[in-house]
Design a protein around this motif. Structure first.
Motif, short mmCIF file in Angstrom:
data_model
loop_
_atom_site.label_atom_id
_atom_site.label_comp_id
_atom_site.label_asym_id
_atom_site.label_seq_id
_atom_site.Cartn_x
_atom_site.Cartn_y
_atom_site.Cartn_z
N PHE A 76 0.84 -1.19 0.00
CA PHE A 76 0.00 0.00 0.00
C PHE A 76 0.88 1.25 0.00
N ARG A 77 0.59 2.13 -0.96
CA ARG A 77 1.25 3.44 -0.97
C ARG A 77 0.20 4.55 -0.97
N THR A 78 -1.03 4.19 -0.69
CA THR A 78 -2.12 5.16 -0.64
C THR A 78 -2.88 5.01 0.66
N LEU A 79 -3.43 6.14 1.12
CA LEU A 79 -4.34 6.15 2.27
C LEU A 79 -5.07 7.48 2.25
N ALA A 80 -6.39 7.41 2.37
CA ALA A 80 -7.23 8.61 2.38
C ALA A 80 -8.34 8.42 3.39
N GLN A 81 -9.09 9.50 3.68
CA GLN A 81 -10.16 9.39 4.65
C GLN A 81 -11.28 10.37 4.36
N ASP A 82 -12.49 10.00 4.84
CA ASP A 82 -13.59 10.95 4.97
C ASP A 82 -14.05 10.88 6.42
N LYS A 83 -15.26 11.31 6.73
CA LYS A 83 -15.69 11.39 8.12
C LYS A 83 -15.77 10.03 8.80
N LYS A 84 -16.16 9.01 8.05
CA LYS A 84 -16.43 7.71 8.68
C LYS A 84 -15.48 6.59 8.27
N HIS A 85 -14.71 6.80 7.21
CA HIS A 85 -13.93 5.70 6.68
C HIS A 85 -12.52 6.11 6.26
N PHE A 86 -11.63 5.12 6.25
CA PHE A 86 -10.35 5.21 5.57
C PHE A 86 -10.45 4.43 4.27
N TYR A 87 -9.58 4.78 3.32
CA TYR A 87 -9.55 4.11 2.03
C TYR A 87 -8.09 3.82 1.66
#
Length: 340
Positions: A76-87
């Motif tokens: 994994f070289r990616t990680l993102a988020q919104d209010k309820k989740h990570f991606y």
């Protein structure tokens, strides 16, 4: 009068770089390579090699948790988020799009890319909108968007406005060659040519602009991008990972959201850079940068830089607050406190 001017310039220089490193502490040691970070709930969240995903609590670093998102050894070289989740998305085929609940840490695969040449470089979210940036499929970059918090993903059709040249692609260096704000997004490329692409309607229209940057081979170009969407100030940085000390035409800034770019500190910076981050609230005045061989700081919109650490092996950085930055890379996560 001739003596006064140099003294005044010296005084101004002291004011410009009046920060000092107050402390530097490693908070995670592990056999892992980390190129993506997020800050949430006063914790540093990371994804990395061997399918690893986890956090370190900044208030109590003994409070740590790590899980594996797959029995496969995914990178994994990616990680993102919104209010309820990570991606998170692994880099190679088949590429799995993971959605992780912030409270329970339960995860699911919401999309899979089985193309043989799938390779995902970066991922970013703003509210329910998200963009995943992958290496080219044919004439265009592979770009997927979501408008519903990752429930479904749509591949943008290839169009002349964002066709790329031979030997042009993106770098999966620090998850920072894409930036999204509401329905606007920017992403950058490197290789034989460096460009900045922009859309103000989640990809309905894409505009490409070449940046006068170090180029010519597969190892050169823009590696990282950060924007301040309010002031429209932005910065790109990179270089040549095979020539760590090379520092010509490897930093550029914009004051108009990417309509035009100006080279900064050419020949006068610490060299190859994998990640740049604007200090929150500074509108671009203060910036931290990191490369395999340095940590550097600018307090004048990227015009001049001071190397503040010779720490090696870091690939990605993120501001925690106005004087604290977290770094991650080969086998560790560390944080630095600056004193102004």
């Amino acid at each position: 009068m001739k003596k006064t001017i140099p003294l005044l310039l010296l005084f101004l220089g002291i004011l410009t770089f009046s920060q000092q490193v107050e402390s530097f502490k490693t908070i995670l040691n592990d056999k892992i390579s980390i190129r993506a970070l997020q800050i949430y709930d006063n914790k540093v969240w990371y994804s990395g090699t061997d399918s690893k995903f986890g956090f370190v609590d900044l208030e109590n670093i003994e409070n740590q948790k790590q899980i594996k998102l797959s029995s496969q050894k995914l990178q994994f070289r990616t990680l993102a988020q919104d209010k309820k989740h990570f991606y998170a998305i692994n880099i190679e085929s088949p590429a799995y799009f993971f959605k992780i609940d912030k409270k329970s840490l339960k995860y699911q695969v919401v999309h899979t890319d089985t193309a043989k040449n799938a390779f995902y470089d970066a991922l970013s979210f703003s509210g329910k909108n998200g963009i995943a940036l992958g290496d080219p499929y044919g004439k265009c970059m592979n770009i997927l968007i979501t408008r519903n918090s990752g429930k479904s993903w749509k591949t943008l059709p290839c169009g002349k406005s964002f066709e790329i040249g031979e030997g042009e692609a993106a770098f999966a260096a620090s998850n920072t060659n894409v930036f999204i704000h509401n329905e606007e997004f920017w992403f950058v490329t490197g290789g034989k040519k460096s460009r900045q692409f922009y859309s103000n309607k989640m990809g309905e229209k894409l505009y490409g602009k070449e940046v006068n940057f170090v180029n010519g081979s597969s190892s050169t170009g823009i590696y990282s991008l950060d924007m301040d969407p309010v002031s429209r100030f932005g910065i790109v940085a990179g270089g040549d990972y095979t020539k760590q000390d090379a520092n010509v035409n490897n930093i550029a800034t914009t004051n108009n959201g990417g309509e035009s770019w100006q080279i900064q500190a050419s020949g006068e910076n610490a060299g190859y850079t994998t990640c740049v981050k604007i200090k929150p609230g500074s509108q671009g005045k203060e910036i931290i940068s990191v490369g395999d061989q340095h940590i550097s700081y600018s307090s004048d919109f990227g015009k001049t830089w001071k190397k503040i650490s010779d720490e090696k092996g870091f690939f990605v950085c993120q501001w925690i607050d106005s004087n604290t930055i977290v770094f991650a890379g080969k086998d560790r996560i560390s944080f630095m406190k600056l004193k102004f």
